[in-house]
Design an enzyme around this catalytic site. Structure first.
Site, PDB file in Angstrom:
ATOM      1  N   CYS A 107     -51.694 -31.295 -69.257  1.00  0.00           N
ATOM      2  CA  CYS A 107     -50.896 -30.659 -68.205  1.00  0.00           C
ATOM      3  C   CYS A 107     -51.177 -31.188 -66.796  1.00  0.00           C
ATOM      4  CB  CYS A 107     -51.022 -29.144 -68.293  1.00  0.00           C
ATOM      5  SG  CYS A 107     -49.573 -28.339 -67.580  1.00  0.00           S
ATOM      6  N   HIS A 225     -51.391 -26.772 -73.924  1.00  0.00           N
ATOM      7  CA  HIS A 225     -52.657 -26.049 -73.778  1.00  0.00           C
ATOM      8  C   HIS A 225     -52.902 -25.307 -75.078  1.00  0.00           C
ATOM      9  CE1 HIS A 225     -52.903 -26.285 -69.338  1.00  0.00           C
ATOM     10  NE2 HIS A 225     -51.600 -26.088 -69.319  1.00  0.00           N
TER      11      HIS A 225
END
Ligand code: GLN
Length: 297
Positions: A107, A225
C-alpha cells in the site's frame, strides 16, 4: 504454530534469513507487521533462523546482506514523513535488491517506492523508483475499502512455485491512490472482487521477477493488507524462497498449511457474501469522503 508442523530442512536452503523492515513504526497499517511474523515463522518451521532489522532514516548500512525487504502501509501524512529518508536510502536499497534481496511493498510502501506519489493532502512525493509505478490520488477520489481477491495468471511464477498451484490471493484494501504500472512491471494478478490498482483496469499490484527491469531481486508491490502473507502462504514462500536464493529461488520444504488456507478460504467466503454492498457509499458518505480529502481528515 507447533513444532510438529516443521518438516526437515531442505539441503539447499540457507540456515539464516535477514529480513529488513523499513519504517516499522510509521508504516504499519492494519497489522502489516504480521507479514514479518509470517516470514520469520515460516523460516523457523524449516529450521531457518531469522534476523529482523527494523530500519529508518540513515540506516542504509543495515541493508547490506538483506534477503527480504518489507515496507508496509500508512496514511498520506506518514508517507510524507518518511519520504526524504526513503530517498536517502534509495542507493543502499537498490544495491540490496540488485544483490538479490526480495522486496515486498504494501500500500503506502507500494506507492512510496515508485517514481512518485501525488496526493491532494500532502502534495507530490518523489520516490526512489525501485518499483516501476506511479500513483495519483485525485481530489475527492472514492476510497477503495474492503476485501479483495486476485487471480494469478495461469503461468504465474507464484502459482508455479506452489505445489498445489493455487492461484488466488486475498487481502484487505484501503486506499484512494490510483497506481499505474511502467513497462518493466506487470500486474500481480487480476481482480476477482475488490478494486485493485486503480478501480478500473481490473488489475492489482505489480511484480518484476529477478533480472527484470535491471535488478537481480524480486519486487512485488500490492495494495493488500490484512496482513497479506499469513493467509497467502504460497506468496509468503515465494518471497522467502526468492530472497533466500538471492533471486534464484531455493527449494523450501512444503509446510502443512491447513490453518492458513482455512483463513484464506474463510476470508474469501466472508467477502464474497457481503461484497455487493461494500463499495456502495451513501451520498452523505461520499460527501464526507470529499470533505475529508479537502481538509486532510
Ligand atoms: N495513503 C494511501 C492511500 O490512501 C495509502 C493508504 C494505505 O497504506 N492503506 O492511497
Amino acid at each position: 504454530m507447533s513444532a510438529d508442523r516443521a518438516p526437515s530442512v531442505s539441503g539447499d536452503a540457507p540456515d539464516r534469513v535477514v529480513i529488513v523492515h523499513l519504517f516499522p513504526d510509521a508504516l504499519n497499517l492494519y497489522g502489516d507487521r504480521g507479514n514479518i511474523l509470517s516470514l520469520t515463522r515460516r523460516a523457523a518451521w524449516r529450521g531457518i533462523g531469522a534476523e529482523v532489522r527494523g530500519i529508518g532514516a540513515g540506516d542504509g548500512a543495515a541493508l547490506a546482506g538483506a534477503d527480504v525487504i518489507f515496507i508496509g502501509g500508512g496514511a498520506d501524512q506518514h508517507q510524507r514523513a518518511v519520504a526524504d529518508a526513503l530517498i536517502e536510502l534509495a542507493d543502499p536499497l537498490r544495491r540490496a535488491i540488485d544483490d538479490g534481496a526480495a522486496l515486498l511493498a504494501v500500500c503506502a510502501g507500494y506507492q512510496n517506492l515508485g517514481h512518485a506519489f501525488r496526493s491532494p493532502l500532502v502534495g507530490e512525493i518523489p520516490g526512489p523508483g525501485l518499483l516501476d509505478v506511479e500513483t495519483e490520488m485525485p481530489v475527492g477520489a472514492e476510497r477503495f475499502v474492503g476485501g479483495i481477491a486476485l487471480e494469478l495468471d495461469a503461468d504465474s511464477p507464484i502459482a508455479a512455485a506452489d505445489p498445489s498451484g493455487r492461484r488466488r490471493v486475498v487481502g484487505f484494501e484501503n486506499h484512494s491512490g490510483r497506481t499505474t504500472l511502467g513497462p518493466t512491471m506487470r500486474p500481480l494478478g487480476r481482480v476477482v472482487f475488490g478494486r485493485g490498482n486503480d478501480g478500473s483496469s481490473g488489475f492489482e499490484g505489480a511484480i518484476a521477477m529477478p533480472g527484470e527491469g535491471g535488478l537481480r531481486g524480486l519486487r512485488i508491490g500490492t495494495y493488500l493488507h490484512g496482513p497479506l502473507l499469513p493467509r497467502n502462504p504460497h506468496l509468503a514462500d515465494f518471497v522467502l524462497a526468492s530472497g533466500l536464493g538471492r533471486g534464484r529461488a531455493v527449494a523450501l520444504p512444503p509446510l502443512p498449511d491447513d490453518p492458513e488456507w482455512d483463513a484464506h478460504q474463510r476470508f474469501a467466503a466472508d467477502w464474497t457474501a457481503i461484497r455487493p454492498g461494500v463499495y456502495r457509499r451513501s451520498r452523505i458518505g461520499r460527501l464526507r469522503d470529499r470533505l475529508g480529502a479537502l481538509i486532510g481528515f
